[in-house]
Design a protein around this motif. Sequence first.
Motif, PDB file in Angstrom:
ATOM      1  N   MET A   1       0.824  -1.195   0.000  1.00  0.00           N
ATOM      2  CA  MET A   1       0.000   0.000   0.000  1.00  0.00           C
ATOM      3  C   MET A   1       0.865   1.254   0.000  1.00  0.00           C
ATOM      4  O   MET A   1       1.895   1.304   0.660  1.00  0.00           O
ATOM      5  CB  MET A   1      -0.846  -0.054   1.280  1.00  0.00           C
ATOM      6  N   GLY A   2       0.451   2.232  -0.778  1.00  0.00           N
ATOM      7  CA  GLY A   2       1.131   3.524  -0.775  1.00  0.00           C
ATOM      8  C   GLY A   2       0.111   4.618  -0.540  1.00  0.00           C
ATOM      9  O   GLY A   2      -1.010   4.565  -1.051  1.00  0.00           O
ATOM     10  N   VAL A   3       0.468   5.589   0.256  1.00  0.00           N
ATOM     11  CA  VAL A   3      -0.459   6.655   0.600  1.00  0.00           C
ATOM     12  C   VAL A   3       0.134   8.009   0.255  1.00  0.00           C
ATOM     13  O   VAL A   3       1.301   8.273   0.560  1.00  0.00           O
ATOM     14  CB  VAL A   3      -0.738   6.665   2.122  1.00  0.00           C
ATOM     15  N   TYR A   4      -0.657   8.817  -0.383  1.00  0.00           N
ATOM     16  CA  TYR A   4      -0.286  10.224  -0.525  1.00  0.00           C
ATOM     17  C   TYR A   4      -1.229  11.003   0.386  1.00  0.00           C
ATOM     18  O   TYR A   4      -2.380  11.248   0.033  1.00  0.00           O
ATOM     19  CB  TYR A   4      -0.415  10.649  -1.987  1.00  0.00           C
ATOM     20  N   PRO A   5      -0.780  11.321   1.602  1.00  0.00           N
ATOM     21  CA  PRO A   5      -1.676  11.913   2.586  1.00  0.00           C
ATOM     22  C   PRO A   5      -1.903  13.395   2.341  1.00  0.00           C
ATOM     23  O   PRO A   5      -1.047  14.059   1.749  1.00  0.00           O
ATOM     24  CB  PRO A   5      -0.942  11.697   3.910  1.00  0.00           C
ATOM     25  N   ASN A   6      -3.027  13.899   2.785  1.00  0.00           N
ATOM     26  CA  ASN A   6      -3.373  15.314   2.629  1.00  0.00           C
ATOM     27  C   ASN A   6      -3.090  15.787   1.214  1.00  0.00           C
ATOM     28  O   ASN A   6      -2.364  16.755   0.992  1.00  0.00           O
ATOM     29  CB  ASN A   6      -2.578  16.163   3.614  1.00  0.00           C
ATOM     30  N   ALA A   7      -3.658  15.056   0.279  1.00  0.00           N
ATOM     31  CA  ALA A   7      -3.360  15.290  -1.133  1.00  0.00           C
ATOM     32  C   ALA A   7      -3.566  16.752  -1.522  1.00  0.00           C
ATOM     33  O   ALA A   7      -4.552  17.373  -1.131  1.00  0.00           O
ATOM     34  CB  ALA A   7      -4.235  14.393  -1.993  1.00  0.00           C
ATOM     35  N   ASP A   8      -2.632  17.254  -2.276  1.00  0.00           N
ATOM     36  CA  ASP A   8      -2.681  18.635  -2.741  1.00  0.00           C
ATOM     37  C   ASP A   8      -3.754  18.768  -3.821  1.00  0.00           C
ATOM     38  O   ASP A   8      -3.677  18.134  -4.869  1.00  0.00           O
ATOM     39  CB  ASP A   8      -1.291  18.983  -3.314  1.00  0.00           C
ATOM     40  N   ARG A   9      -4.734  19.601  -3.573  1.00  0.00           N
ATOM     41  CA  ARG A   9      -5.849  19.729  -4.519  1.00  0.00           C
ATOM     42  C   ARG A   9      -5.437  20.444  -5.794  1.00  0.00           C
ATOM     43  O   ARG A   9      -6.165  20.466  -6.770  1.00  0.00           O
ATOM     44  CB  ARG A   9      -7.000  20.494  -3.874  1.00  0.00           C
ATOM     45  N   ALA A  10      -4.286  21.074  -5.747  1.00  0.00           N
ATOM     46  CA  ALA A  10      -3.860  21.839  -6.919  1.00  0.00           C
ATOM     47  C   ALA A  10      -3.326  20.933  -8.024  1.00  0.00           C
ATOM     48  O   ALA A  10      -3.200  21.351  -9.155  1.00  0.00           O
ATOM     49  CB  ALA A  10      -2.798  22.855  -6.515  1.00  0.00           C
ATOM     50  N   ILE A  11      -3.003  19.702  -7.686  1.00  0.00           N
ATOM     51  CA  ILE A  11      -2.528  18.823  -8.763  1.00  0.00           C
ATOM     52  C   ILE A  11      -3.619  17.842  -9.126  1.00  0.00           C
ATOM     53  O   ILE A  11      -4.479  17.520  -8.310  1.00  0.00           O
ATOM     54  CB  ILE A  11      -1.229  18.070  -8.371  1.00  0.00           C
ATOM     55  N   ASP A  12      -3.609  17.365 -10.377  1.00  0.00           N
ATOM     56  CA  ASP A  12      -4.769  16.594 -10.800  1.00  0.00           C
ATOM     57  C   ASP A  12      -4.790  15.210 -10.144  1.00  0.00           C
ATOM     58  O   ASP A  12      -3.807  14.731  -9.612  1.00  0.00           O
ATOM     59  CB  ASP A  12      -4.896  16.547 -12.328  1.00  0.00           C
ATOM     60  N   MET A  13      -5.985  14.632 -10.210  1.00  0.00           N
ATOM     61  CA  MET A  13      -6.249  13.395  -9.493  1.00  0.00           C
ATOM     62  C   MET A  13      -5.271  12.282  -9.881  1.00  0.00           C
ATOM     63  O   MET A  13      -4.786  11.546  -9.041  1.00  0.00           O
ATOM     64  CB  MET A  13      -7.692  13.006  -9.830  1.00  0.00           C
ATOM     65  N   GLU A  14      -4.998  12.182 -11.181  1.00  0.00           N
ATOM     66  CA  GLU A  14      -4.126  11.097 -11.631  1.00  0.00           C
ATOM     67  C   GLU A  14      -2.738  11.225 -10.998  1.00  0.00           C
ATOM     68  O   GLU A  14      -2.135  10.245 -10.598  1.00  0.00           O
ATOM     69  CB  GLU A  14      -3.954  11.129 -13.157  1.00  0.00           C
ATOM     70  N   ARG A  15      -2.290  12.457 -10.900  1.00  0.00           N
ATOM     71  CA  ARG A  15      -0.955  12.636 -10.317  1.00  0.00           C
ATOM     72  C   ARG A  15      -0.936  12.368  -8.828  1.00  0.00           C
ATOM     73  O   ARG A  15       0.055  11.897  -8.295  1.00  0.00           O
ATOM     74  CB  ARG A  15      -0.422  14.037 -10.615  1.00  0.00           C
TER      75      ARG A  15
ATOM     76  N   PHE B   1      -2.559  10.030  -7.449  1.00  0.00           N
ATOM     77  CA  PHE B   1      -2.414   8.591  -7.308  1.00  0.00           C
ATOM     78  C   PHE B   1      -1.061   8.109  -7.806  1.00  0.00           C
ATOM     79  O   PHE B   1      -0.550   7.080  -7.356  1.00  0.00           O
ATOM     80  CB  PHE B   1      -3.581   7.856  -7.976  1.00  0.00           C
ATOM     81  N   ALA B   2      -0.463   8.853  -8.727  1.00  0.00           N
ATOM     82  CA  ALA B   2       0.896   8.503  -9.143  1.00  0.00           C
ATOM     83  C   ALA B   2       1.834   8.627  -7.942  1.00  0.00           C
ATOM     84  O   ALA B   2       2.759   7.842  -7.761  1.00  0.00           O
ATOM     85  CB  ALA B   2       1.344   9.405 -10.287  1.00  0.00           C
ATOM     86  N   ARG B   3       1.561   9.619  -7.103  1.00  0.00           N
ATOM     87  CA  ARG B   3       2.390   9.787  -5.910  1.00  0.00           C
ATOM     88  C   ARG B   3       2.163   8.656  -4.918  1.00  0.00           C
ATOM     89  O   ARG B   3       3.095   8.178  -4.279  1.00  0.00           O
ATOM     90  CB  ARG B   3       2.088  11.129  -5.240  1.00  0.00           C
ATOM     91  N   ALA B   4       0.905   8.243  -4.805  1.00  0.00           N
ATOM     92  CA  ALA B   4       0.621   7.107  -3.928  1.00  0.00           C
ATOM     93  C   ALA B   4       1.365   5.876  -4.440  1.00  0.00           C
ATOM     94  O   ALA B   4       1.917   5.092  -3.671  1.00  0.00           O
ATOM     95  CB  ALA B   4      -0.877   6.851  -3.873  1.00  0.00           C
ATOM     96  N   LYS B   5       1.418   5.768  -5.764  1.00  0.00           N
ATOM     97  CA  LYS B   5       2.104   4.612  -6.346  1.00  0.00           C
ATOM     98  C   LYS B   5       3.601   4.671  -6.050  1.00  0.00           C
ATOM     99  O   LYS B   5       4.222   3.664  -5.718  1.00  0.00           O
ATOM    100  CB  LYS B   5       1.871   4.557  -7.847  1.00  0.00           C
TER     101      LYS B   5
ATOM    102  N   GLY C   1       5.703  -5.191   5.902  1.00  0.00           N
ATOM    103  CA  GLY C   1       4.260  -5.058   5.960  1.00  0.00           C
ATOM    104  C   GLY C   1       3.828  -3.639   6.241  1.00  0.00           C
ATOM    105  O   GLY C   1       2.681  -3.387   6.562  1.00  0.00           O
ATOM    106  N   ALA C   2       4.751  -2.697   6.090  1.00  0.00           N
ATOM    107  CA  ALA C   2       4.398  -1.310   6.357  1.00  0.00           C
ATOM    108  C   ALA C   2       3.832  -0.652   5.100  1.00  0.00           C
ATOM    109  O   ALA C   2       4.124  -1.076   3.993  1.00  0.00           O
ATOM    110  CB  ALA C   2       5.626  -0.547   6.820  1.00  0.00           C
ATOM    111  N   ALA C   3       3.028   0.365   5.318  1.00  0.00           N
ATOM    112  CA  ALA C   3       2.528   1.122   4.185  1.00  0.00           C
ATOM    113  C   ALA C   3       3.570   2.167   3.817  1.00  0.00           C
ATOM    114  O   ALA C   3       4.268   2.681   4.679  1.00  0.00           O
ATOM    115  CB  ALA C   3       1.220   1.808   4.563  1.00  0.00           C
ATOM    116  N   GLY C   4       3.691   2.440   2.515  1.00  0.00           N
ATOM    117  CA  GLY C   4       4.597   3.502   2.100  1.00  0.00           C
ATOM    118  C   GLY C   4       3.853   4.822   2.138  1.00  0.00           C
ATOM    119  O   GLY C   4       2.713   4.910   1.705  1.00  0.00           O
TER     120      GLY C   4
END
Length: 562
Positions: free
Chosen positions: A257-271, A273-277, A289-292
């Motif tokens: 699992m990868g998390v992009y927390p407090n996602a920046d609304r200024a960048i588009d949705m796909e990006r 999730f690219a950060r989460a990836k 077993g840790a989340a990234g």
Amino acid sequence: MESGFSDSRLNGERRKILVIEDEMVNRLILGNTLRGTYDVVFAETGAQALEILNDQFRTLSLVLLDLNLPDMYGVDILHRIKADAVTAVLPFIVMTADQDAEVQCLNLGATDFIAKPYPKPEVILARILRTIELFEGRDILRWTERDQLTGLYNPEFFFRYAAQFDARHPDIPTDAILLDVNRFHMLNERYGRAFGDEALRRIADNLRQALQGAGGIVCRKSADTFLAYCPHRSDYGDLLRLIGDGIDKDYHARVRMGVYPNADRAIDMERRFARAKQAADRVKTSFSGAAGVYDAALYDKESFNEQLLEDFAAAIRGEQFTAYYQPKFDIHTEAPALCSAEALVRWNHPRLGMVSPGIFIPLFEENGLIRELDSYMWRKTAGQIRSWKDRFGWKIPVSVNVSRIDLSDPLLPQLLEKVVDEAGIAHEDFLLEITESAYTEDAEQIVSVAETLRESGFRIEMDDFGTGYSSLNMITALPIDTLKLDMQFVRTAFRDRNGMRLIEAVLSLARSLGLTTVAEGVETEEQLQALKALSCDIVQGYYFSKPLPAEEFEAFVREKGI
Ligand code: C2E
Ligand code: CA
Ligand code: CA
């Protein structure tokens, strides 16, 4: 069955309605009727209406349209909205006293009709509610190709709802989360597709349960990749455990699992999730077993690297890369004697200053640019060797670094041949350093290229020895002339007696094979003396000199003598 915003949409979240109406009395009546249940925005003219539609259509649930406006026909507005595929999804209720306009409006896609003078408030509210419900139901159907296997949203639907969430809740911080299954294809290959499908369904169920009630939406992005968008939380470890529950045991698979927390609304949705990836990729090999979790440092690195890649072409053109030379000393004699040098690249970046090769070499190796940089460095170095010979009569062999990427090119021997020929220098003065790990990665190919190079007269140093996995046995069979002990290897050797014995064994084996030995990273008198006692042939390191620009190297040579 979906956890998600559509549920909350249908149970009483306040919708926003645009009322397009030029008469004040009508605006007052409608405002009073609607305000208890809905947020209302008004437009008094067609132009205003179009502007609001343009800016706010994502947050609107319905438009009430009066057909007689001062600047425009209501029908024209309807026409424009319905002609645009994006805005066409918005439901319209037309308000008019003109019975004849009804059919025309319905043809243009109006969803319903409210006659003027207005009916009782309850009737208006009921029609509006019905329209919104009907429409949201149909809207869902329109996009519905829900993922057949798991019943989760498909990506289009997911991204749309995620965007709606943002529009409706501009102040609620959200996390973009990506999940996938480590080596999912192995699962399919080993146990069959049906088994793999079952594992995915189980993950989807876990995911739904874990995020239900927490206001998250989830989708299956592709084969084994899932996305979730949910209000910010911090218990990612627990979340991952819930989602992975039973997956290890029953399906012999691991969810990462990868998390992009407090996602920046200024960048588009796909990006987002690219950060989460990206964050997920960092835990790919870890079994903790840790989340990234995505952090800005990661991003800085990413954009820094992008910058370097972008600047590469200009750097080559502008001669921002230069060769520094670090001397190597023969330590057989009583006083160490300068015997050769190593060319090391330096990048004098116009904005960033000196960038370390430790940063850009691995990057350029990943992106294939290293071949261009190395051949540039080889030409510069060969030219320098020639120039020293012409100007001072010096004969100083210099080694260049040959990346494992360079070695995958079958034409490498011809290329190097051309480099020495054009500079008019001897093969034996142009030494090649090939890192040990190259030999272990694709041994056969490397060995055959190295053989060809030696046949044509080049001498080869195996660089970084002790960092890779080659066994002592293996070096007996490799086409090399010199063994260059990595500085880390040298350092550990000085730490304890076992390390010392190991280096002793390596040096004596090398000698018995007729290989020259070089120790790099030598910084102290003590190290120098110990290596000398063990009959190491050549030493390189800060003890003698750092890598120097050509002119300083010249001064150094004059001082030390040759
Ligand atoms: P390497 O080939 O193992 O080079 C030795 C590195 O150790 C150099 O770092 C050198 O400056 C440093 N060094 C030398 N003596 C000492 C010492 O006594 N103490 C310490 N702490 N360090 C010492 P540099 O120049 O930063 O290069 C790093 C690596 O980048 C090189 O490691 C090599 O793998 C790569 N590289 C450098 N230039 C080139 C090039 O032109 N082409 C390719 N493919 N790789 C290069
Ligand atoms: Ca080297
Ligand atoms: Ca090295």
